[in-house]
Scaffold this motif. Structure first.
Motif, short mmCIF file in Angstrom:
data_model
loop_
_atom_site.label_atom_id
_atom_site.label_comp_id
_atom_site.label_asym_id
_atom_site.label_seq_id
_atom_site.Cartn_x
_atom_site.Cartn_y
_atom_site.Cartn_z
N ALA A 1 4.24 -0.32 8.47
CA ALA A 1 4.94 -0.59 7.21
C ALA A 1 4.65 0.50 6.19
CB ALA A 1 4.52 -1.95 6.66
N PHE A 2 3.41 0.99 6.17
CA PHE A 2 3.03 2.07 5.26
C PHE A 2 3.86 3.31 5.53
CE2 PHE A 2 0.22 5.66 4.18
CZ PHE A 2 -0.12 5.34 2.88
N MET A 3 4.03 3.66 6.80
CA MET A 3 4.81 4.84 7.15
C MET A 3 6.30 4.61 6.93
SD MET A 3 2.52 6.94 7.70
CE MET A 3 3.49 8.33 8.20
N MET A 4 6.77 3.38 7.07
CA MET A 4 8.17 3.08 6.78
C MET A 4 8.48 3.38 5.31
SD MET A 4 8.95 -0.47 8.83
CE MET A 4 10.27 -0.85 7.72
N LEU B 1 0.83 -1.21 0.00
CA LEU B 1 0.00 0.00 0.00
C LEU B 1 0.87 1.26 0.00
CD1 LEU B 1 -2.86 -0.91 2.51
CD2 LEU B 1 -3.02 -0.70 0.02
N GLY B 2 1.94 1.24 0.76
CA GLY B 2 2.84 2.40 0.83
C GLY B 2 3.50 2.69 -0.50
N VAL B 3 3.98 1.64 -1.16
CA VAL B 3 4.61 1.83 -2.46
C VAL B 3 3.57 2.32 -3.46
CG1 VAL B 3 5.67 0.60 -4.41
CG2 VAL B 3 6.51 0.23 -2.08
N GLY B 4 2.37 1.78 -3.39
CA GLY B 4 1.31 2.23 -4.29
C GLY B 4 0.94 3.68 -4.08
N TYR B 5 0.78 4.08 -2.82
CA TYR B 5 0.35 5.44 -2.53
C TYR B 5 1.47 6.45 -2.80
CZ TYR B 5 -1.65 9.48 -0.23
OH TYR B 5 -2.14 10.74 0.02
N PHE B 6 2.62 6.24 -2.19
CA PHE B 6 3.70 7.21 -2.32
C PHE B 6 4.39 7.12 -3.68
CE2 PHE B 6 3.21 6.68 2.29
CZ PHE B 6 2.82 7.98 2.56
N GLY B 7 4.40 5.94 -4.30
CA GLY B 7 4.88 5.84 -5.66
C GLY B 7 3.95 6.57 -6.62
N GLY B 8 2.65 6.44 -6.37
CA GLY B 8 1.68 7.18 -7.17
C GLY B 8 1.82 8.68 -6.98
#
Length: 94
Positions: free
Chosen positions: A75-78, A18-25
């Protein structure tokens, strides 16, 4: 039956995803924004899409367990901190 350890590992991996998806987006949106004819509309719909996807993903985990939700959020915040350190400084120097 799903063990607590397996659920915790899966929640951590889900948070990374989710983190890669959100912050990558977010990074892709920031890179594409200058070339858009309607940047405010592009930014708004990108934000809404990313937000909805993350909220659905977090809700899915929250239904399983509050501990799994905490692990997912961690993990999302990491990913946020990792991407700030890896991408954030380089992007602003250009």
């Amino acid at each position: 039956m799903i063990t607590e350890a397996f659920l915790t590992v899966m929640a951590f991996l889900w948070g990374l995803f989710l983190g890669v998806g959100y912050f990558g987006g977010l990074w892709v949106t920031a890179r594409c924004l200058p070339g858009q004819s309607r940047p405010k509309t592009f930014w708004f719909f990108s934000f809404i899409l990313r937000l909805i996807l993350v909220m659905i993903g977090m809700w899915f985990v929250l239904e399983k367990s509050t501990i799994a939700f905490s692990v997912t959020l961690t993990a999302f915040m990491m990913i946020r901190f990792i991407m700030i350190n890896r991408i954030g400084r380089v992007s602003f120097l250009r």
